[in-house]
Design a protein around this motif. Structure first.
Motif, short mmCIF file in Angstrom:
data_model
loop_
_atom_site.label_atom_id
_atom_site.label_comp_id
_atom_site.label_asym_id
_atom_site.label_seq_id
_atom_site.Cartn_x
_atom_site.Cartn_y
_atom_site.Cartn_z
N VAL A 232 0.84 -1.20 0.00
CA VAL A 232 0.00 0.00 0.00
C VAL A 232 0.87 1.25 0.00
O VAL A 232 0.60 2.22 -0.72
CB VAL A 232 -0.95 0.00 1.21
N GLN A 233 1.92 1.23 0.81
CA GLN A 233 2.79 2.40 0.87
C GLN A 233 3.44 2.68 -0.48
O GLN A 233 3.54 3.82 -0.92
CB GLN A 233 3.86 2.20 1.94
N GLU A 234 3.89 1.61 -1.15
CA GLU A 234 4.51 1.78 -2.46
C GLU A 234 3.50 2.25 -3.50
O GLU A 234 3.78 3.16 -4.29
CB GLU A 234 5.14 0.46 -2.90
N GLU A 235 2.31 1.66 -3.48
CA GLU A 235 1.30 2.01 -4.48
C GLU A 235 0.82 3.45 -4.34
O GLU A 235 0.47 4.09 -5.33
CB GLU A 235 0.12 1.04 -4.36
N THR A 236 0.78 3.94 -3.11
CA THR A 236 0.28 5.29 -2.87
C THR A 236 1.42 6.32 -2.74
O THR A 236 1.18 7.43 -2.29
CB THR A 236 -0.58 5.33 -1.60
N ASN A 237 2.64 5.91 -3.13
CA ASN A 237 3.78 6.83 -3.02
C ASN A 237 3.94 7.38 -1.61
O ASN A 237 4.11 8.59 -1.40
CB ASN A 237 3.66 7.97 -4.04
N LYS A 238 3.84 6.49 -0.63
CA LYS A 238 3.97 6.80 0.79
C LYS A 238 2.86 7.73 1.29
O LYS A 238 3.00 8.35 2.35
CB LYS A 238 5.34 7.40 1.10
N GLY A 239 1.77 7.80 0.55
CA GLY A 239 0.65 8.64 0.98
C GLY A 239 -0.26 7.93 1.97
O GLY A 239 -1.10 8.57 2.59
N GLN A 240 -0.10 6.63 2.12
CA GLN A 240 -1.00 5.86 3.00
C GLN A 240 -0.24 4.66 3.56
O GLN A 240 0.40 3.92 2.82
CB GLN A 240 -2.22 5.38 2.21
N LEU A 241 -0.29 4.50 4.86
CA LEU A 241 0.36 3.36 5.50
C LEU A 241 -0.65 2.65 6.40
O LEU A 241 -1.09 3.21 7.41
CB LEU A 241 1.56 3.81 6.35
N PRO A 242 -1.06 1.42 6.05
CA PRO A 242 -1.98 0.69 6.92
C PRO A 242 -1.42 0.56 8.33
O PRO A 242 -0.20 0.48 8.53
CB PRO A 242 -2.08 -0.68 6.22
N TRP A 243 -2.32 0.54 9.27
CA TRP A 243 -1.95 0.51 10.68
C TRP A 243 -2.69 -0.64 11.34
O TRP A 243 -3.79 -1.01 10.93
CB TRP A 243 -2.33 1.84 11.33
N GLY A 244 -2.10 -1.19 12.37
CA GLY A 244 -2.77 -2.30 13.03
C GLY A 244 -2.37 -2.44 14.48
O GLY A 244 -1.48 -1.76 14.98
N ASN A 245 -3.08 -3.34 15.14
CA ASN A 245 -2.81 -3.67 16.53
C ASN A 245 -3.03 -5.16 16.68
O ASN A 245 -4.09 -5.67 16.30
CB ASN A 245 -3.74 -2.87 17.45
N THR A 246 -2.04 -5.87 17.19
CA THR A 246 -2.17 -7.32 17.26
C THR A 246 -1.85 -7.85 18.64
O THR A 246 -0.99 -7.31 19.34
CB THR A 246 -1.26 -8.00 16.22
N ASN A 247 -2.57 -8.89 19.02
CA ASN A 247 -2.32 -9.58 20.28
C ASN A 247 -2.45 -11.08 20.05
O ASN A 247 -3.00 -11.80 20.88
CB ASN A 247 -3.31 -9.09 21.35
#
Length: 473
Positions: A232-247
């Motif tokens: 996603v970061q590459e496709e959007t030219n660093k305009g969008q970075l998915p975020w998450g939280n994991t346990n």
């Protein structure tokens, strides 16, 4: 003696296949786009259909829906809650509008008509935390995927109807959510940020990356999500970075674990410590970022990570002063532009008529911020202005003030937009080499998909009472 060995191997394969087929996998997949009271979203139903197909291909029983009203969404959630009880793996995927009010995330059915905070809390929107708790809490592994981090289309109404005695917190994008044991929550972008919708008729960047990586054979879930972030970061030219939280407390595979080594063969060389390669890939993707939210995403994902101190130092540096590269994007910009807030009042003070608004939309298009040149600052245009403000380091609001307006005019003065009708623009886009000359060599972002959302998993026996009771609290 090789025949008994072959028979024994076949027996083991049968038992292994039986165990795999006995695993219960359930998914809730919904995409809402044809909204009745706000601008429609073209891609969520396409995203949902593709995701449902991908999950069915790896053994999930899917409760699927598109463009659902509140009543229909409740029916689907009730069905999902019953099926998810005691499931080995439960997946919750939603694409469409979502909003964050008072730090709580809500999903929007297509018939939502929200005028105030009370409308939200009385059930016009669906509380994500409550919904996940009531539908998925009994599942062993819970995966929540929210492609709903779009601008709040009801934000202005909610704020304007708030009591004068108190303020109402209505944020951009979705609020942060914590994951319980055995849960992974993934957003299309970081807390308070907005995500792209992708080209009409296709998938959003986030869903496209999920489809490409989530169900790859032999790929562990958290490694797949790292690849999703990078794509996603590459496709959007660093305009969008998915975020998450994991346990999560163990390895999870949606399409089979890697095959064990054959008897008698040398074991494979041990990999680095669990998660180290994944962490390194994540860090490399954001280490040079000028966006604090991307560095914060690393710290949240790896609270004891080997690069934590570097990430925190860079965050402190970025938050202490604006990026010089951003400041130098245009010459002659008043430094106050980078700190003065804008709102409806400051924009009204500029006195823009319809022609001037259309000119602003043309100029934004010329810079690669795609929007319709209607002369009306509707929700999609507000979202584009917000993106432009974020890219320039100005306070993000979706509204302009005199300084920002002046900065925009100065920015593209060397390449003034040519007058053209809205009908001509799509044709010119489709022609190779056509279109307006751009003053900045920036890649053209894809149109924003406006929405938001948030998660947290749970069970179904108490679902009806829980949801209704929670909505009326």
């Amino acid at each position: 003696m090789r025949f008994p060995t072959l028979v024994l191997s076949l027996i083991c394969m049968v038992f292994t296949a039986g165990a795999a087929s006995a695993e219960r996998r359930v998914a809730f997949v919904v995409g809402n786009g044809t909204y009745k009271h706000v601008a429609a979203l073209p891609n969520p139903s396409i995203d949902a259909k593709a995701m449902a197909g991908a999950l069915r291909n790896v053994g999930f029983e899917v409760v699927e829906g598109s463009n659902l009203t509140r009543d229909k969404m409740t029916e689907k959630l009730l069905d999902f809650g019953k099926k998810a009880q005691g499931a080995d793996v439960a997946v919750f995927f939603y694409a469409g509008h979502g909003i964050a009010v008072g730090g709580t995330n809500y999903l929007l059915p297509i018939d939502a008509d929200i005028k105030s905070e009370m409308d939200v809390k009385l059930g016009a929107a669906i509380n994500i935390d409550l919904t996940l708790d009531q539908t998925m809490s009994d599942a062993k592994v819970k995966l929540v995927l929210l492609d709903a981090c779009r601008d709040n289309p009801f934000a202005a109404k909610i704020k304007s109807n708030a009591p004068s005695t108190r303020s109402v917190s209505v944020q951009t994008g979705l609020a942060e959510m914590k994951s319980g044991e055995g849960t992974l929550i993934a957003f299309a972008t970081g807390p308070g940020q907005t995500a792209l919708d992708g080209k009409e008729g296709g998938n959003s960047p986030f869903t496209r990356a999920l489809l490409a990586n989530l169900t790859q054979p032999g790929v562990e879930l958290q490694q797949a999500m790292t690849k999703v972030r990078a794509q996603v970061q590459e496709e959007t030219n660093k305009g969008q970075l998915p975020w998450g939280n994991t346990n999560l407390t163990g390895a999870v595979y949606l399409n089979g674990a890697p095959a064990p080594a054959a008897p008698g063969t040398a074991p494979a060389v041990a990999a680095a410590a669990p998660g180290s390669d994944v962490e390194l890939e994540f860090w490399r993707s954001i280490k040079d970022s000028s966006k604090p939210e991307e560095l914060n995403a690393y710290v949240a994902q790896y609270p004891n990570g080997q690069f934590k101190s570097l990430a925190l130092a860079r965050i402190a540096s970025l938050e202490s002063k604006p990026d010089n590269a951003t400041r130098n994007l245009s010459t002659g910009i008043d430094p106050a532009t980078f700190k003065d807030e804008a709102n409806q009042v400051t924009e009204d003070q500029i006195g823009l008529d319809k022609g001037q608004r259309r000119d602003i939309q043309r100029r934004l298009n010329g810079l690669g911020f795609d929007t319709k040149m209607s002369g009306t600052f509707d929700a999609p245009t507000r979202a584009v202005i917000t993106r432009w403000q974020a890219a320039r380091g100005y306070p993000k609001s979706g509204y302009l003030n005199r300084l920002q307006h002046k900065a925009l005019l100065t920015e593209i003065v060397a390449a003034p937009p040519t007058a053209s009708s809205d009908e001509e623009r799509p044709k010119r886009r489709a022609t190779s080499g056509g279109g307006q000359q751009q003053a900045q060599p920036q890649p053209q972002p894809q149109p924003q998909r406006q929405y938001q959302s948030n998660p947290d998993p749970a069970g179904a026996g108490r679902f009806i009472g829980g949801v209704v009771g929670g909505m009326l609290r």
